[in-house]
Enzyme design. Structure first.
Site, mmCIF file in Angstrom:
data_model
loop_
_atom_site.group_PDB
_atom_site.id
_atom_site.type_symbol
_atom_site.label_atom_id
_atom_site.label_comp_id
_atom_site.label_asym_id
_atom_site.label_seq_id
_atom_site.Cartn_x
_atom_site.Cartn_y
_atom_site.Cartn_z
ATOM 1 N N THR A 210 -38.847 22.341 0.351
ATOM 2 C CA THR A 210 -39.568 21.389 -0.397
ATOM 3 C C THR A 210 -40.974 21.540 -0.578
ATOM 4 O O THR A 210 -41.334 21.599 0.621
ATOM 5 C CB THR A 210 -38.873 20.166 -0.551
ATOM 6 O OG1 THR A 210 -37.428 20.250 -0.512
ATOM 7 C CG2 THR A 210 -39.609 19.026 -1.353
ATOM 8 N N THR B 119 -34.063 14.926 4.884
ATOM 9 C CA THR B 119 -32.929 14.738 4.539
ATOM 10 C C THR B 119 -32.942 13.470 3.465
ATOM 11 O O THR B 119 -33.095 12.223 3.822
ATOM 12 C CB THR B 119 -31.982 14.166 5.854
ATOM 13 O OG1 THR B 119 -32.099 15.231 6.796
ATOM 14 C CG2 THR B 119 -30.654 14.012 5.330
ATOM 15 N N GLY B 120 -32.909 13.991 2.299
ATOM 16 C CA GLY B 120 -33.282 12.911 1.218
ATOM 17 C C GLY B 120 -32.381 11.996 1.256
ATOM 18 O O GLY B 120 -32.865 10.821 0.716
#
Lengths: 275, 275
Positions: free
Chosen positions: B165, B218-219
């Protein structure tokens, strides 16, 4: 402790007949009683929140579930979120179209998936696979909401209305907080718009250390100001004893709020932005 | 002041050849220089953030734009967000499939719509209508990411990976903060999963009074802990002078973070969770 909102008060001032107001009050009271009963029996705040919101979702009166407003394209796209203040586990769905009770879909995301947020067809598929009650999209068609859309479409400047989102916050006997929100969004919404309800920290938030909050109003402002988490943060970082400053900050945080319901540790209880 | 992240460092430790590491570093440096150049000429933090992220989106190296990972169904569904700390205006897109530069779609949502968040086909349609560069979904097919998906699909327990990301935070000469994040999400994601990047307050947040933050990791944890806004709230409500407590809180807030980039008033600058 249990607080709910259903946007009915706001509607009253505009176009509610005494008979409709009575219907709103009775249905809200039925949902409140159901939530209270669960808490009184020692049930969990999560169950109280889900059960009470399901009752409002099953009614055509509120902009959630059955009574959801229409999008620009004449569809119903529903959003919901639920959060457990004890564990900070949470689930949200955005843009579901065939799930009878979006709040239960949100709970399924929380309990039966590794994700927190699901959207669109994927969320519909998930709800189907975990065995939730599925309906034809036509289930959500109501004449009143359809007319709302036609009225909006006639306006030159399509400022969308946003009334009737439902929410509940609860504190159970074990001291655990929970919050839930369910909505059809705004009449005439376009482009897969997602509002604040399924955004944790914006329209919905719960953590045992601070508060449980459910909001309704102009969703875009709630997202930009992260209103629900801002209220939680004020509790955590400023402290509840710091009353005047806290009050000022809360008023600031909800300046665009139409309706905020919250319960917190130490007896804080708010509804309709009387923070 | 300008900070970027691209997840490359994390990848290095696992499976990066020296040649690929060089490619990552060169591309990140190109993006950093482009952002810096805009700020040095007195340009806005928003332009610096968008321009630098576009460069990484156009590269197949990062999990954003061209190099996005595949969903369980073998598609590419991209998320992005941008936020202007001066006005708290913001735009985010979730699950776009034909927009070459999702960060620019997010900016268009901010500047050319009354909404903050758009999703799926609606967001694709909006991007098309406002004239952004549209590509065939096959543009996002890369052999490396396709193999990543096949590997994930072979695993019994489909724990998804989440690397690469991209994000940028900037403070311009006028004193305005901005933050942006762009991602393909997690390999093998299902059910229209939305991660933290397009959730304001979770993976992305900017406000002039406090900080600009862009996260990757870790969204689901970033959403549940509202990490980006939690960092902002610590600044606002605890104060930057309250250093030890702040540090402890920040570490707590990012306990699940793999990478947090942030800049704040008074010279705070953090990257890679070295908060």
């Amino acid at each position: 402790m249990f607080v709910m909102h259903g946007g009915a008060g706001t509607i009253t001032r505009q176009n509610l007949t005494p008979d409709m107001e009575k219907q709103y009050r009775e249905k809200l009271e039925e949902a409140l009683r159901a939530g209270h009963a669960i808490l009184a029996k020692g049930g969990t705040s999560l169950d109280a929140v889900e059960t009470s919101i399901r009752i409002l979702e099953d009614s055509p009166l509120f902009n959630a579930g059955k009574g959801a407003v229409f999008t620009h394209d004449g569809r119903n796209e529903l959003d919901a979120a639920i959060m457990d203040g004890k564990t900070k586990r949470a689930g949200t769905v955005a843009g579901v179209t065939i799930v009878k009770n979006p709040i239960s879909a949100a709970r399924a995301v929380m309990e039966k998936s590794p994700h927190v947020m699901m959207s669109g067809r994927g969320a519909d598929l998930f709800a189907t696979q975990v065995g939730l009650e599925i309906v034809d999209p036509s289930y959500f068609w109501t004449e009143r909401r359809w007319k709302d859309l036609q009225r909006e479409l006639m306006k030159e400047n399509a400022a969308s209305s946003h009334k009737g989102t439902v929410g509940a916050v609860a504190l159970d006997q074990a001291g655990n907080l929970a919050a839930g929100t369910s909505t059809g969004g705004t009449t005439n919404k376009k482009y897969g718009r997602i509002g604040d309800s399924p955004i944790l920290g914006a329209g919905t938030y719960a953590e045992n250390e601070s508060v449980a909050v459910s909001c309704t109003g102009t969703g875009e402002y709630f997202i930009r100001w992260t209103v629900a988490h801002d209220i939680a943060a004020l509790y955590k970082y400023r402290g509840m004893s710091d009353h005047p400053r806290r009050e000022g900050q809360l008023r600031d945080a909800v300046q665009y709020a139409r309706d905020v319901s919250g319960v917190g540790r130490g007896g804080w209880r708010a509804a309709r932005a009387d923070l």
